[in-house]
Each structure stands twice: as structure tokens, then as C-alpha cells.
Design a protein around this motif. Structure first.
Motif, mmCIF file in Angstrom:
data_model
loop_
_atom_site.group_PDB
_atom_site.id
_atom_site.type_symbol
_atom_site.label_atom_id
_atom_site.label_comp_id
_atom_site.label_asym_id
_atom_site.label_seq_id
_atom_site.Cartn_x
_atom_site.Cartn_y
_atom_site.Cartn_z
ATOM 1 N N ARG A 1 -3.831 3.050 -4.777
ATOM 2 C CA ARG A 1 -2.693 3.062 -3.849
ATOM 3 C C ARG A 1 -2.292 1.638 -3.470
ATOM 4 O O ARG A 1 -1.399 1.453 -2.648
ATOM 5 N N MET A 2 -2.950 0.644 -4.056
ATOM 6 C CA MET A 2 -2.551 -0.751 -3.872
ATOM 7 C C MET A 2 -1.539 -1.072 -4.967
ATOM 8 O O MET A 2 -1.780 -0.848 -6.156
ATOM 9 N N GLY A 3 -0.386 -1.595 -4.579
ATOM 10 C CA GLY A 3 0.661 -1.861 -5.550
ATOM 11 C C GLY A 3 1.449 -3.103 -5.212
ATOM 12 O O GLY A 3 0.992 -3.991 -4.470
ATOM 13 N N TYR B 1 0.860 -1.188 0.000
ATOM 14 C CA TYR B 1 0.000 0.000 0.000
ATOM 15 C C TYR B 1 0.897 1.239 0.000
ATOM 16 O O TYR B 1 1.828 1.340 0.804
ATOM 17 N N VAL B 2 0.625 2.159 -0.912
ATOM 18 C CA VAL B 2 1.408 3.391 -0.997
ATOM 19 C C VAL B 2 0.919 4.353 0.089
ATOM 20 O O VAL B 2 -0.194 4.872 0.016
ATOM 21 N N ARG B 3 1.749 4.584 1.074
ATOM 22 C CA ARG B 3 1.357 5.423 2.201
ATOM 23 C C ARG B 3 1.709 6.884 1.952
ATOM 24 O O ARG B 3 2.728 7.202 1.331
ATOM 25 N N HIS B 4 0.845 7.760 2.457
ATOM 26 C CA HIS B 4 1.111 9.194 2.432
ATOM 27 C C HIS B 4 1.886 9.587 3.686
ATOM 28 O O HIS B 4 1.820 8.907 4.715
ATOM 29 N N ASP B 5 2.617 10.685 3.591
ATOM 30 C CA ASP B 5 3.359 11.171 4.748
ATOM 31 C C ASP B 5 2.427 11.545 5.894
ATOM 32 O O ASP B 5 2.756 11.370 7.063
#
Length: 507
Positions: free
Chosen positions: A498-500, A467-471
Motif C-alpha cells: 500500500r506504499m506507492g 500510502y493507499v488508504r482504505h475507506d
């Protein structure tokens, strides 16, 4: 063991399936020719050396209802295809845009199901605790006539599996508690240390105290079938597509037949979207705190009235003309404008009520987590996640002239990624501890407190789902924010998600 999937980084001598599955090809060959061949399991009165060809199999009185149901499902599939994709032809052979599975092979004397793997499923003892869960004999359809001469000749494996599901111990053994669930689990875990192959391994497994000693025809519960019903090569109007059809047939001992049944937790989304009353009943049932907690743990047993009798799993995913993942349209609505069964407020409110009731959630922390869980608890959604095509266990091909050069990976990433959890449950049974039957999402398995999966494709290694996390932590979905990648890798996703997957970092 020959043909097993080994760890990518740590103990190279430790196959993930150790103690929980049998995939040694020469032992499977011996077992197939002996007590666990499909002929001995389904027709024990036949001579032991009489192979059960497809023509013989579907002529068995027990199998007549099964074959009838398969044929009816084929016809429904063709009619649905013609209605949704009227400009494309469908039939058997390469001249058609959609190339159907050739059902004539099911009437052939030159094809049969061969034993390609044995899988312990005591992790399903929450469904049937009295019988210690299940053991599954998985058979793969194959032509028995060699396509060519020579040492490398291999019978043509066909895209269909038959899963014979059995109680881990019989009714009589359950009544006497002999052997106990702890003893059965110990026998399976002890196979981890067996340095045997072929006839010697098969003999050890079937001895009086062997892992397979409790397996007999009277243990049969059902048959599960999975076949590649159609394949469409890439064309000018679309990408390639392959559809897999899954069905289940319960065994009724009083009638001696395998009869069509619903698939466990395979939500019949089309019927729910068409029947508002049934949809409300389903919503009310599922969002109860105890049932929502079971859904989170992966142990929910959805009532039959809400379930389907077939699952079609297309690959790649995204074709909306087939009954896809069960949650499609249930949470966000569908392309036909039908109202969803669950609104976001429904899910958020149910999660709040569950928390207030003391139900702890491990996986479902958001609406997206709820939707993903609805997808992967059923057969269709699960087989679309980390499968090999539409299969999770294609199995070992021991019929090849040189089995060691054939199927190196008999199971999917989902299958191997779940082995740590399954062995943990076996160990709990053996040691007299309360088993934890919970499971993670199909995309991201539980690690059960070990590092065995760390750095592998099954968890956070190259090719792992992430999962691509935001800051800003507040912008991250709590259901998936822990899906990170190992050191040196970064989560790379497409433009609309945001799933990768974890790949080498470019930074």
C-alpha cells in the motif's frame, strides 16, 4: 544560485537549499583551489598550489589506516559475493558479471577528490551541542585528465565521494562561545541573500564574519566514504544491480590518523540475529520509552556495541544476499528461518508503555512504522530511500568546460526535501529558540508548518511517496495514513503493498 534545485510550483527564485548549503560551482572551484581544497584540509603543510592526487592522498600517514580498511572491506565483499552468488564472476572490467570499482584509481596521479558541495548540518547539534553541530565538505572523485578535446570536454567523474565532517566551530571557539551558535546560524542564513558567484562569493564566505570563517583543519571529526563497489548489468538471470559501500573513519588527533569506526545508527543485523544475548540487550535498550521516543524523532544514538562498520546499499532494493536495510529480519524474521529480534507484541507493548509514560509519538504509530524507522535511521537504509543511485549528494561538477550545462540537480530528493527542516533549525538557533531536531521518515519529509514543499515531488506532488488508504479508517496504518497526494493526483501502488507514489489520477 547556479545548479540549484528550485521549487516546482511556488517561488521560482527560492532554491530549497538557500542558507543551508553551498552549491554554486564557480565558488566551489575557487574554494577547492584555496583554503577548502582537500590538500589544505588534510595536509596544510603542503604548498597551497600542490594538488593532492589519489597517490598523494593515500600516502599520507593519517590516511594509511583508512586505505587498509577499504581494501579489507573489498576483499570481504568479494568473498561474500562468491559464496552467495557462486555462478557469477566478479572482477574489474566489463568481462565480469559483477564489475568491481577499479581500486587502481586510488593510487593514481591522474585522479583526485574535488570539492563538490558544502552542507550545513547544525541540525545535528543534538549529537554535539558544544560545537553547534557540523559542517560537511563533500568531495567527489574525478580524473584530472580530460577524456577528449573541445569545449564540451568533461573530466570523468568517478562513483566515489569523500565527506569531510567538521565541527561547526573549533574547541577553542566552543570554550569561549565565540562565535555563538546563534551567530554561526545567522551567517549561514544570510547567504540566502547573496547575489554573488565565483571568486566574489568565495571571498565573502571566508571573510572574518562569513559562513565558512570557522572552518579549519583542527575542526575535523571524521571522514565518511561512499563508493559504487560493484555494478552488474542486466542479464538473462537477473535485473541490473549496483551496490554502494559506505564506511566511516574517526579522526584521532593524538595519533593523527583516520581509524575505522562504526556507522552511526547502522544496526548490525547479522550479528544481532546470530547472538541471542546481544539481541535481547538491544531489544531491552531500544524499547525503553525514552529511547523509543528518540527513535521516533530520529535522534536516537544507538550504542556502538550494536552497530556495524560497513553498510552495503544495493539498488534496486530487494537483493537478500547483501546486508540490506537493517530491519530486514529483525521484525518479521528472515528467509533463513531465524527468529526476529522484535515480535509484533514487543513493539505494540512498547508503544503502549511509551504512551503511558507520556512519550508522544509522531512517526511510529504501528509495527510497520517501527520497522520503517529502523530501516531509515542508518546509512544503508537511508541511502536506499529517495537517493540518486546510492548517493544523496553527488555534488556539482565545476570541472566541466561549461559548468552550467552539467549537473543540474546535485542532490537527491531526500536531500532537497530535508532543507525546510534544516533551515527551521538554523532559524531557531539564530532567534534564540529551542531547536526541534526531530525529523520525518526518509520517504516523507517534515514540512515544519510551511507550504514550501506542498505539491512538489518531495511531499505530496507528482512522484511523492504516499500510502493507499482504505475507506474504512480502521484498516489504515496510522504511521502512514497522512501520506496523501495533492489535488488531481492519486496514490498508485503495486499489487503487494500500500506504499506507492503520487501520479495523475485516472478517475
Amino acid at each position: 544560485m547556479l545548479g540549484c534545485m528550485r521549487l516546482a510550483h511556488a517561488d521560482e527564485a527560492a532554491p530549497l537549499e538557500r542558507g543551508a548549503a553551498i552549491i554554486e560551482p564557480t565558488a566551489l572551484r575557487e574554494l577547492d583551489h584555496g583554503a577548502l581544497g582537500l590538500n589544505r584540509m588534510l595536509a596544510p603543510s603542503r604548498p597551497a598550489d600542490a594538488a593532492l592526487t589519489d597517490a598523494d592522498l593515500y600516502a599520507l600517514p593519517a590516511m594509511v589506516p583508512l586505505r587498509k580498511a577499504l581494501d579489507a572491506e573489498f576483499e570481504r565483499y568479494v568473498e561474500r559475493h562468491k559464496a552467495t552468488l557462486p555462478d557469477e564472476s566478479i572482477g574489474v572490467g566489463s568481462s565480469f558479471a559483477f564489475q568491481l570499482f577499479d581500486r587502481s584509481v586510488l593510487d593514481s596521479q591522474d585522479a583526485r577528490f574535488v570539492l563538490s558541495g558544502i552542507v550545513n548540518r547544525m541540525d545535528r547539534a543534538y549529537v554535539d551541542p558544544a560545537h553547534c553541530g557540523e559542517v560537511r565538505l563533500i568531495y567527489r572523485l574525478a580524473r584530472t585528465t580530460l577524456p577528449e578535446a573541445g569545449d564540451e570536454a568533461v573530466p570523468a567523474r568517478l562513483p566515489m565521494t569523500l565527506n569531510l565532517v567538521l565541527k561547526a566551530r573549533s574547541d577553542a571557539q566552543a570554550a569561549s562561545n565565540t562565535p555563538s551558535c546563534a551567530e554561526i546560524a545567522r551567517r549561514w542564513l544570510d547567504t540566502s541573500d547573496l547575489a554573488l558567484t565565483g571568486r566574489e562569493l568565495a571571498a565573502r564566505l571566508t571573510e572574518k564574519d562569513g559562513a565558512l570563517a570557522t572552518i579549519a583543519p583542527e575542526n575535523i571529526v571524521r571522514i565518511e566514504t561512499n563508493l559504487q563497489i560493484a555494478h552488474a548489468p542486466k542479464s538473462a538471470i537477473r535485473d541490473f544491480r549496483t551496490d554502494y559501500m559506505m564506511k566511516v573513519f574517526d579522526y584521532h588527533a593524538e595519533r593523527g590518523t583516520f581509524d575505522e569506526a562504526v556507522l552511526e545508527d547502522q544496526i548490525d543485523r547479522d550479528r544481532l540475529l546470530a547472538d541471542a544475548s546481544l539481541a535481547r540487550e538491544f531489544k531491552d535498550w531500544l524499547l525503553q520509552p525514552d529511547h523509543l521516543g528518540e527513535l521516533d524523532r530520529g535522534t536516537a544514538l544507538i550504542p556502538d556495541k550494536f552497530l556495524a562498520k560497513v553498510a552495503i546499499a544495493p539498488t534496486p532494493t530487494g537483493f537478500v544476499d547483501s546486508p540490506l536495510q537493517p530491519a530486514f529480519g529483525l521484525v518479521q524474521g528472515d528467509d533463513d528461518g531465524r527468529a526476529p529480534v522484535f515480535s509484533e507484541d514487543d513493539v505494540v507493548g512498547a508503544l503502549r508503555k511509551a504512551a503511558e509514560s507520556g512519550v508522544a509519538m509522531e512517526n511510529i504509530q504501528s509495527v510497520a512504522g517501527f520497522e520503517r524507522r529502523l530501516n531509515d535511521i542508518g546509512c544503508g537504509g537511508c541511502h536506499q530511500t529517495r537517493g540518486i543511485g546510492g548517493f544523496h549528494f553527488p555534488g556539482v561538477d565545476w570541472m566541466a568546460a561549461k559548468p552550467s550545462n552539467t549537473i543540474v540537480v546535485p542532490g537527491s530528493p531526500h536531500f532537497f526535501g530535508d532543507q525546510v527542516r534544516r533551515r527551521d533549525i538554523l532559524a531557531a538557533f539564530r532567534d534564540g529558540r529551542e531547536p526541534d531536531f526531530s525529523r520525518g521518515f526518509a520517504s516523507r519529509p517534515q514540512t515544519r508548518g510551511t507550504t514550501e514543499l506542498a505539491g512538489t515531488e518531495y511531499s505530496d506532488g507528482w512522484g511523492g511517496h504516499c500510502y493507499v488508504r482504505h475507506d474504512n479508517a480502521a484498516d489504515n496504518d496510522k504511521s502512514f495514513s497522512a501520506w496523501t497526494c495533492a489535488s488531481g493526483l492519486a496514490c498508485q501502488a503495486g499489487p503487494k503493498t500500500r506504499m506507492g507514489m503520487c501520479f495523475i489520477s485516472t478517475h
